[in-house]
Write a protein that holds these residues in place. Structure first.
Motif, PDB file in Angstrom:
ATOM      1  N   ILE A 234       0.852  -1.183   0.000  1.00  0.00           N
ATOM      2  CA  ILE A 234       0.000   0.000   0.000  1.00  0.00           C
ATOM      3  C   ILE A 234       0.893   1.241   0.000  1.00  0.00           C
ATOM      4  N   PRO A 235       0.511   2.312  -0.679  1.00  0.00           N
ATOM      5  CA  PRO A 235       1.322   3.541  -0.649  1.00  0.00           C
ATOM      6  C   PRO A 235       1.529   4.022   0.787  1.00  0.00           C
ATOM      7  N   PRO A 236       2.744   4.408   1.152  1.00  0.00           N
ATOM      8  CA  PRO A 236       3.038   4.795   2.545  1.00  0.00           C
ATOM      9  C   PRO A 236       2.150   5.904   3.085  1.00  0.00           C
ATOM     10  N   HIS A 237       1.710   6.828   2.221  1.00  0.00           N
ATOM     11  CA  HIS A 237       0.906   7.944   2.731  1.00  0.00           C
ATOM     12  C   HIS A 237      -0.506   7.513   3.120  1.00  0.00           C
ATOM     13  N   GLN A 238      -0.886   6.262   2.793  1.00  0.00           N
ATOM     14  CA  GLN A 238      -2.225   5.786   3.136  1.00  0.00           C
ATOM     15  C   GLN A 238      -2.249   4.950   4.417  1.00  0.00           C
ATOM     16  N   VAL A 239      -1.135   4.905   5.128  1.00  0.00           N
ATOM     17  CA  VAL A 239      -1.070   4.073   6.321  1.00  0.00           C
ATOM     18  C   VAL A 239      -0.243   4.766   7.393  1.00  0.00           C
ATOM     19  N   ASP A 240      -0.628   4.559   8.648  1.00  0.00           N
ATOM     20  CA  ASP A 240       0.108   5.096   9.801  1.00  0.00           C
ATOM     21  C   ASP A 240       0.603   3.914  10.626  1.00  0.00           C
ATOM     22  N   VAL A 241       1.925   3.745  10.713  1.00  0.00           N
ATOM     23  CA  VAL A 241       2.500   2.618  11.458  1.00  0.00           C
ATOM     24  C   VAL A 241       2.930   3.028  12.861  1.00  0.00           C
ATOM     25  N   ASN A 242       2.713   4.277  13.231  1.00  0.00           N
ATOM     26  CA  ASN A 242       3.115   4.754  14.561  1.00  0.00           C
ATOM     27  C   ASN A 242       1.946   4.691  15.544  1.00  0.00           C
ATOM     28  N   VAL A 243       1.247   3.573  15.519  1.00  0.00           N
ATOM     29  CA  VAL A 243       0.092   3.396  16.393  1.00  0.00           C
ATOM     30  C   VAL A 243       0.508   2.785  17.722  1.00  0.00           C
ATOM     31  N   HIS A 244       1.525   1.921  17.687  1.00  0.00           N
ATOM     32  CA  HIS A 244       1.955   1.190  18.881  1.00  0.00           C
ATOM     33  C   HIS A 244       3.477   1.199  18.934  1.00  0.00           C
ATOM     34  N   PRO A 245       4.065   1.238  20.131  1.00  0.00           N
ATOM     35  CA  PRO A 245       5.538   1.278  20.228  1.00  0.00           C
ATOM     36  C   PRO A 245       6.235   0.116  19.533  1.00  0.00           C
ATOM     37  N   THR A 246       5.597  -1.055  19.472  1.00  0.00           N
ATOM     38  CA  THR A 246       6.230  -2.213  18.835  1.00  0.00           C
ATOM     39  C   THR A 246       6.126  -2.179  17.315  1.00  0.00           C
TER      40      THR A 246
END
Length: 441
Positions: free
Chosen positions: A151-163
């Motif tokens: 998926i294009p990086p701008h469509q996802v947020d991976v900084n939801v959880h510290p792990t």
């Protein structure tokens, strides 16, 4: 990072020695390590990996394709139980493998999801995969899958959880539907589910085949459909009406009345309800018994008695011994439990690699289910390893839980009488091995 870089991790508890007390058994901790490493094995099949544990080489994985890497890590039997899938929507792409319905397991251990090659966990997307199977999976069985979401990086947020193991998508609904569609299309793949086979050339059978194939191609629940050209069939014409409701109504209450007892013989009055509960009439009223949990209690105490008395349980020799390829975790767990498995009636010979040969099984196990029961015992023990029970109790509980008669299994009057008699001969007839009460009056 330069080629040849070596990273060493030592003295993890030097500054926080108290944390050492929270470690579980060595096998459990090593399984956690394996789970992390396996994600890297699958995400980067083009990289060679070597895993050495306590001086023993466990993995020597050459650079390969994803298909070859799956065989290297899980074995050929696992790979043959998977189906290749691919689905795309705009700039979003999902591809990988999902298991056939008959290849499900009792837990979600082998569900691997990667987002742009980063391993993540998503209950929502795992639920979408499960929903895609519909009613094809047995109750309490989970699909296995290895899926890569790009998926294009701008469509996802991976900084939801510290792990970084969770992610939030800009269009959750579209991605959920994409995973759902992925599995539903896989269902139509030849060989994914058993085909309806009719070898007869009778006209009515050809008509059934034609309508069944149309239904599978459409993939849509239909209203009442009538097979045959005429609403009023002739004597030699077959008509089938069927309905696929979205939410099936619960089955009507059915009771199986007991046969009349022979003259001069007193027998408890028993009924079976929904092929799940046994109703017994007693002097003080009515007793309701869960047939699965009752049998679980019986098997638990029987197996526990053999384990505690150091007596080998009776077993049945297999006419055709079964070979079983174990994953690394299953093999390590089997190695730890081998002595206990022999005591409860298994006779197993180790072949090359992680392949074993099952030659005899406990007397209570149905022939043909030996491999499935053994894997479920290993899964159950692994999931409950940290609970405060003795090894004997864990093995007995694992065997009893996975080998007891199932809810939905119809019992004869003789079988119900035997089950109730054996239940009230146990030490704790009112509680399951986990301590839950299952008998109501």
């Amino acid at each position: 990072m330069p080629v040849g870089t070596v990273i060493s991790v030592k003295n993890l508890f030097y500054n926080t020695p108290a944390r050492r007390n929270f470690l579980r058994a060595d096998t459990t901790e090593f399984n956690h390590i394996l789970k992390v490493l396996r994600r890297f094995f699958l995400a980067y099949p083009e990289i060679k990996f070597t895993l050495i544990h306590n001086g023993e080489e466990l993995y020597q994985l050459a650079a390969a394709t994803l298909d070859e890497r799956i065989v290297q890590v899980f074995g050929e039997k696992f790979y043959k139980g998977m189906v290749s899938v691919r689905e795309e929507l705009n700039q979003i792409q999902v591809e990988g493998f999902v298991s056939r319905p008959d290849f499900g397991r009792g837990n979600s251990e082998h569900q691997y999801l990667f987002l742009n090659k980063r391993a993540i966990q998503s209950r929502s997307l795992a639920h979408a995969v499960l929903q895609g199977y519909g009613n094809l999976l047995e109750r309490n069985r989970y699909p296995q899958f290895i899926l890569f979401l790009t998926i294009p990086p701008h469509q996802v947020d991976v900084n939801v959880h510290p792990t970084k193991m969770e992610a939030r998508f800009s269009n959750e609904r579209a991605i959920y539907h994409l995973f759902l569609t992925l599995v539903r299309r896989a269902i139509q793949t030849p060989g994914f589910v058993p085909e309806m086979q009719m070898n007869s050339d009778r006209p009515e059978h050809r008509e059934i085949r034609r309508h069944f194939q149309q239904f599978r191609r459409s993939g849509k629940p239909s209203a009442i459909q009538t097979l045959g050209p005429s609403p009023e069939p002739a004597a030699n014409q077959l008509t089938i009406n069927y309905t696929l409701p979205e939410s099936p109504a619960p089955p009507a209450l059915t009771l199986e009345p007991p046969p009349a007892a022979p003259e001069g013989h007193t027998q408890a009055t028993l009924w079976q309800v929904h092929n799940r509960y046994i109703l017994a009439q007693v002097n003080s009223g009515l007793v309701i018994i869960d047939q699965h949990v009752a049998h679980e209690r019986i098997l638990f105490e029987r197996v526990l008695a053999y384990l505690e008395n150091e007596h080998r349980a009776p077993s049945q020799q297999l006419l055709f011994p079964q070979t079983l390829d174990l994953s690394l975790e299953d093999y390590l767990m089997y190695s730890d439990l081998k002595t206990w498995l022999e005591k409860i009636g298994f006779s197993i010979t180790e072949l090359s690699g992680r392949t074993i040969l099952i030659e005899a099984i406990p007397a209570d196990v149905k022939v043909g289910y030996e491999g499935k029961i053994l894997l479920e015992i290993l899964d159950y023990y692994r999931e409950n390893e940290d609970k405060k029970y003795t090894p004997n109790e864990k093995i007995a509980a694992a065997f009893a839980c996975k080998n007891a008669i199932k809810s939905g299994e119809k019992l004869s009057q003789e079988a119900m009488n035997s089950l109730v008699d054996q239940l009230f001969a146990t030490r704790e007839p009112f509680f399951c091995p986990h301590g839950r009460q299952f008998l109501a009056q």
